[in-house]
Design an enzyme around this catalytic site. Sequence first.
Site, PDB file in Angstrom:
ATOM      1  N   ASP A  52       0.854  -1.188   0.000  1.00 24.30           N
ATOM      2  CA  ASP A  52       0.000   0.000   0.000  1.00 24.30           C
ATOM      3  C   ASP A  52       0.891   1.239   0.000  1.00 24.30           C
ATOM      4  OD1 ASP A  52      -1.727   2.080   0.456  1.00 24.30           O
ATOM      5  OD2 ASP A  52      -2.458   1.349   2.390  1.00 24.30           O
ATOM      6  N   GLU A 131      30.661  12.417  -0.903  1.00 26.27           N
ATOM      7  CA  GLU A 131      31.397  12.484   0.363  1.00 26.27           C
ATOM      8  C   GLU A 131      30.469  13.105   1.410  1.00 26.27           C
ATOM      9  OE1 GLU A 131      34.757  14.910  -0.623  1.00 26.27           O
ATOM     10  OE2 GLU A 131      35.875  13.236  -1.499  1.00 26.27           O
ATOM     11  N   GLU A 213      36.019  15.341  11.079  1.00 26.78           N
ATOM     12  CA  GLU A 213      35.861  16.494  10.195  1.00 26.78           C
ATOM     13  C   GLU A 213      36.140  17.803  10.941  1.00 26.78           C
ATOM     14  OE1 GLU A 213      35.578  17.926   7.453  1.00 26.78           O
ATOM     15  OE2 GLU A 213      35.519  16.241   6.056  1.00 26.78           O
ATOM     16  N   HIS A 270      30.092  16.779  -0.865  1.00 27.98           N
ATOM     17  CA  HIS A 270      30.806  17.053  -2.106  1.00 27.98           C
ATOM     18  C   HIS A 270      30.663  15.831  -3.013  1.00 27.98           C
ATOM     19  CE1 HIS A 270      33.559  19.533   0.759  1.00 27.98           C
ATOM     20  NE2 HIS A 270      32.418  20.151   0.513  1.00 27.98           N
ATOM     21  N   ARG A 340      38.531  26.084  -2.879  1.00 32.98           N
ATOM     22  CA  ARG A 340      37.439  25.328  -2.268  1.00 32.98           C
ATOM     23  C   ARG A 340      36.215  26.188  -1.966  1.00 32.98           C
ATOM     24  NH1 ARG A 340      39.042  20.124  -0.446  1.00 32.98           N
ATOM     25  NH2 ARG A 340      41.231  19.756  -0.926  1.00 32.98           N
ATOM     26  N   GLU A 359      34.207  17.969  -8.982  1.00 32.47           N
ATOM     27  CA  GLU A 359      33.589  17.834  -7.669  1.00 32.47           C
ATOM     28  C   GLU A 359      32.622  19.003  -7.469  1.00 32.47           C
ATOM     29  OE1 GLU A 359      35.246  17.590  -3.076  1.00 32.47           O
ATOM     30  OE2 GLU A 359      36.065  19.096  -4.435  1.00 32.47           O
TER      31      GLU A 359
END
Length: 471
Positions: A52, A131, A213, A270, A340, A359
């Site tokens: 469903d 990433e 990070e 990224h 960047r 990227e």
Amino acid sequence: MTTPQEVLKQIRDKNIQMIDLKFIDMPGIWQHLTVFHNQIDESSFTDGVPFDGSSIRGWKAINESDMAMVLDPNTAWIDPFMQEPTLSIICSIKEPRTGEWYNRCPRVIAQKAIDYLVSTGVGDTAFFGPEAEFFIFDDVRFDQNSHEGYYHVDSVEGRWNSGKAEGPNLGYKPRYKEGYFPVSPTDTLQDMRTEMLLTMANCGVPIEKHHHEVATGGQCELGFRFGKLIEAADWLMTYKYVIKNVGKKYGKSVTFMPKPVFQDNGSGMHTHQSIWKDGQPLFAGDKYAGLSETALYYIGGILKHAPALLAITNPTTNSYKRLVPGYEAPVNLAYSQGNRSASIRIPLSGTNPKAKRLEFRCPDATSNPYLAFAAMLCAGLDGIKNKIDPGEPLDKNIYELSPEELAKVPSTPGSLELALEALENDHAFLTEPGVFTEDFIETWISYKLDNEVNPMRLRPHPYEFSLYYDC
């Protein structure tokens, strides 16, 4: 490639009793239905298993709710989080009455993007390598009602806890913007990330690495190898599933929300990408940064359609809390081999033409990967088809540009509402190839406005009290 017969043999040989059928809804969350093994046979891989669909976000009305999950045998793995041995299989959605693929199923849309690529003659394979960054928190609380609204996140790594009585506080807290990447004891998450990575491998994801990070408070990233468009999206969904469940095992909470922490880096995704044909890469050449003309046109398409793309690749109101200058956020719609702060970066790839790629740094992991990858591919192919010039690269430090120079660099939309407006005005690159339908675009825009943008408008924000309460 795995055949249905091989999957059925695995079920018999390993005496697997339960089969967990996973599929993705329109916003990008996995849903599942678990069936006893005798409900699966060879027809399940062609005709599907009925269910469903009326309660799935953005899908069917109650009067036309019958749908079918079609099992993909290439996606079978033993689920490591189930007490009873359970085989997990990812599915695409069909209309059982007509036998047609459902045009709002994200995985179906991704397949149509690949079919379109092949039909153009440009290439036959699109590779994607996302990433996805995330935060690992120790405590999460939030609520919103008529008289209060708040959120609270906490992490033993949070710099804000440097003065907290933790009995004892050992003092190892990553400084704001300095979490990339200290060793233990400042990095407290090494063993957990290792378990996450190895568990992903057991689920068929080709793993590469893991690390802390930039942000304080438990921001991390795991890496896996690039793959063909649909398998890369499958792997990303497995990645998110594994990380959240391993985190739960440790008593932690994982979020891919782009900006859960104020005044520190947000979490992006990224996305590396390239096109190949007959086993040969098409993005390597003798142009800027070792790119081919085809790659530059692909970049031109991404940049031209970026405001509309972001309605799919950055699909939440919170996404635009990350896309602000000063936090490595790629808000500048330009390309560069080393900058960047540009939305498209050309990674170093040495002399190997097979590693040449671009990227796209804007996306975040709140996006539905099937839709995001399909939309990026469509934008790039539109650039190739129409030979869209990406302009000059942005190789200067963006923070050293004069106001006059900076004014010439286009920026990403400042809100989800603006991105949705851009998508409404610019989506022919998605619909004309037959990848996305007008119905899907209309449904996507109305869903986002009705369920996210407009509800946010109605609610007072805690910081508004700081600004305006004494007026």
